[in-house]
Design a protein around this motif. Sequence first.
Motif, PDB file in Angstrom:
ATOM      1  N   SER A 268       5.065  -5.679   1.776  1.00  0.00           N
ATOM      2  CA  SER A 268       3.793  -5.634   2.502  1.00  0.00           C
ATOM      3  C   SER A 268       3.157  -4.255   2.404  1.00  0.00           C
ATOM      4  N   THR A 269       3.970  -3.211   2.516  1.00  0.00           N
ATOM      5  CA  THR A 269       3.436  -1.859   2.402  1.00  0.00           C
ATOM      6  C   THR A 269       2.915  -1.602   0.997  1.00  0.00           C
ATOM      7  N   TYR A 270       3.624  -2.130  -0.017  1.00  0.00           N
ATOM      8  CA  TYR A 270       3.128  -1.981  -1.390  1.00  0.00           C
ATOM      9  C   TYR A 270       1.769  -2.652  -1.544  1.00  0.00           C
ATOM     10  N   ASN A 271       1.618  -3.830  -0.947  1.00  0.00           N
ATOM     11  CA  ASN A 271       0.328  -4.530  -1.035  1.00  0.00           C
ATOM     12  C   ASN A 271      -0.779  -3.711  -0.377  1.00  0.00           C
ATOM     13  N   LEU A 272      -0.453  -3.016   0.730  1.00  0.00           N
ATOM     14  CA  LEU A 272      -1.441  -2.162   1.377  1.00  0.00           C
ATOM     15  C   LEU A 272      -1.798  -0.984   0.476  1.00  0.00           C
ATOM     16  N   LEU A 273      -0.789  -0.436  -0.196  1.00  0.00           N
ATOM     17  CA  LEU A 273      -1.056   0.643  -1.157  1.00  0.00           C
ATOM     18  C   LEU A 273      -1.984   0.163  -2.264  1.00  0.00           C
ATOM     19  N   GLU A 274      -1.737  -1.045  -2.724  1.00  0.00           N
ATOM     20  CA  GLU A 274      -2.563  -1.595  -3.808  1.00  0.00           C
ATOM     21  C   GLU A 274      -4.001  -1.800  -3.350  1.00  0.00           C
ATOM     22  N   LEU A 275      -4.182  -2.312  -2.129  1.00  0.00           N
ATOM     23  CA  LEU A 275      -5.532  -2.481  -1.592  1.00  0.00           C
ATOM     24  C   LEU A 275      -6.237  -1.137  -1.465  1.00  0.00           C
ATOM     25  N   GLY A 276      -5.501  -0.139  -0.955  1.00  0.00           N
ATOM     26  CA  GLY A 276      -6.090   1.195  -0.815  1.00  0.00           C
ATOM     27  C   GLY A 276      -6.454   1.799  -2.148  1.00  0.00           C
ATOM     28  N   ALA A 277      -5.598   1.611  -3.151  1.00  0.00           N
ATOM     29  CA  ALA A 277      -5.870   2.155  -4.479  1.00  0.00           C
ATOM     30  C   ALA A 277      -7.132   1.544  -5.078  1.00  0.00           C
ATOM     31  N   LYS A 278      -7.265   0.227  -4.974  1.00  0.00           N
ATOM     32  CA  LYS A 278      -8.444  -0.439  -5.531  1.00  0.00           C
ATOM     33  C   LYS A 278      -9.707  -0.091  -4.747  1.00  0.00           C
ATOM     34  N   HIS A 279      -9.548   0.120  -3.433  1.00  0.00           N
ATOM     35  CA  HIS A 279     -10.694   0.536  -2.620  1.00  0.00           C
ATOM     36  C   HIS A 279     -11.213   1.894  -3.071  1.00  0.00           C
ATOM     37  N   GLU A 280     -10.313   2.749  -3.561  1.00  0.00           N
ATOM     38  CA  GLU A 280     -10.713   4.078  -4.021  1.00  0.00           C
ATOM     39  C   GLU A 280     -11.125   4.083  -5.492  1.00  0.00           C
ATOM     40  N   GLY A 281     -11.121   2.911  -6.132  1.00  0.00           N
ATOM     41  CA  GLY A 281     -11.608   2.825  -7.504  1.00  0.00           C
ATOM     42  C   GLY A 281     -10.538   2.875  -8.574  1.00  0.00           C
ATOM     43  N   TYR A 282      -9.252   2.827  -8.180  1.00  0.00           N
ATOM     44  CA  TYR A 282      -8.173   2.834  -9.166  1.00  0.00           C
ATOM     45  C   TYR A 282      -7.819   1.407  -9.558  1.00  0.00           C
ATOM     46  N   ASP A 283      -7.245   1.244 -10.732  1.00  0.00           N
ATOM     47  CA  ASP A 283      -6.876  -0.083 -11.207  1.00  0.00           C
ATOM     48  C   ASP A 283      -5.537  -0.547 -10.652  1.00  0.00           C
ATOM     49  N   SER A 284      -4.687   0.414 -10.249  1.00  0.00           N
ATOM     50  CA  SER A 284      -3.348   0.036  -9.798  1.00  0.00           C
ATOM     51  C   SER A 284      -2.775   1.121  -8.895  1.00  0.00           C
ATOM     52  N   VAL A 285      -1.642   0.797  -8.264  1.00  0.00           N
ATOM     53  CA  VAL A 285      -0.917   1.788  -7.464  1.00  0.00           C
ATOM     54  C   VAL A 285      -0.460   2.941  -8.343  1.00  0.00           C
ATOM     55  N   LYS A 286      -0.012   2.615  -9.552  1.00  0.00           N
ATOM     56  CA  LYS A 286       0.444   3.634 -10.501  1.00  0.00           C
ATOM     57  C   LYS A 286      -0.658   4.653 -10.766  1.00  0.00           C
TER      58      LYS A 286
END
Length: 300
Positions: free
Chosen positions: A51-69
Amino acid sequence: MKRIGIIIITCSIIFFVLTAGCLNLAITDKFAINKDAQISNAEYDMTMDCSTYNLLELGAKHEGYDSVKDAIEANLSKSLGSENVAYNEIWDTPNNKVTISISRTDTYSPPPDSKISIHKDGDMIVYQDNSFYSPEAMQAYATIGSAPTLVMPVPTPAPTSVIVWNASSRSYEEIMVTPTPLPTKWVWDTTRNHYEQVEITPTPIAPLFNAAEEQEMMQSMLSGITVDYYLEMPGKIVNTTATTVNANKAEWHFGGTSLFNTSIYAESDPPSISGFTSLITIIGFAIVLLFFGSMKKGSR
């Protein structure tokens, strides 16, 4: 906004998820410093639930990144640089666990805009990492407990013209109006078939949560974040903010509300015997052994 200060972390990835829900994030940092005031090894490990990873992914895409990586590498570039960096994700879905590992094993100096600084002060080597330290975040957190205030909405400025229906010409016409300094809104008068400007009194908007509720939510989210920071210096550590010190190694263990109030600092006194000096020492020690050896033979 493509570049945000370190999360871990530069801490900014953390800020992404603080607004989204509860966290379960364990961060482990390991740094080794050599006698030339350079980083010889750097490792970041982040363990979390899915669940925390999914939140990281949402935050990353919100900031314009394609992925958590992409988001993590962009944030950690100020600590690791952009070369020779290894990124790895390990998913343990049955146990609801995700581990992200980022490392750099070659020798390098922190980038100029890094939150990490290493320098020589006389014979001492001084290391400081302010990646987590954030007075701004602490100040924002401190204000959460203050009494909430009503927010007065700003009225929308009245238009300088409106489009109205002309029944005679059976067409829409634009007419000019004089805005009033008072808050107004435009309403359609069905009797007269035209728009009228009506004065309104803005109603204050109450916050969604009171001060106690906001404080409780923030503490709950921060309590899910822990940091274990390990530092190895080239010589004995003589001054530090560390939780635990053992010769040239130091440890910091923190989390919760202290997350943004911890500065990693250590001063090391490297060994003074090196190079030619150490060679002289070895030669001198060998001569002493030979001397005592010859004395034993002569006494027989």
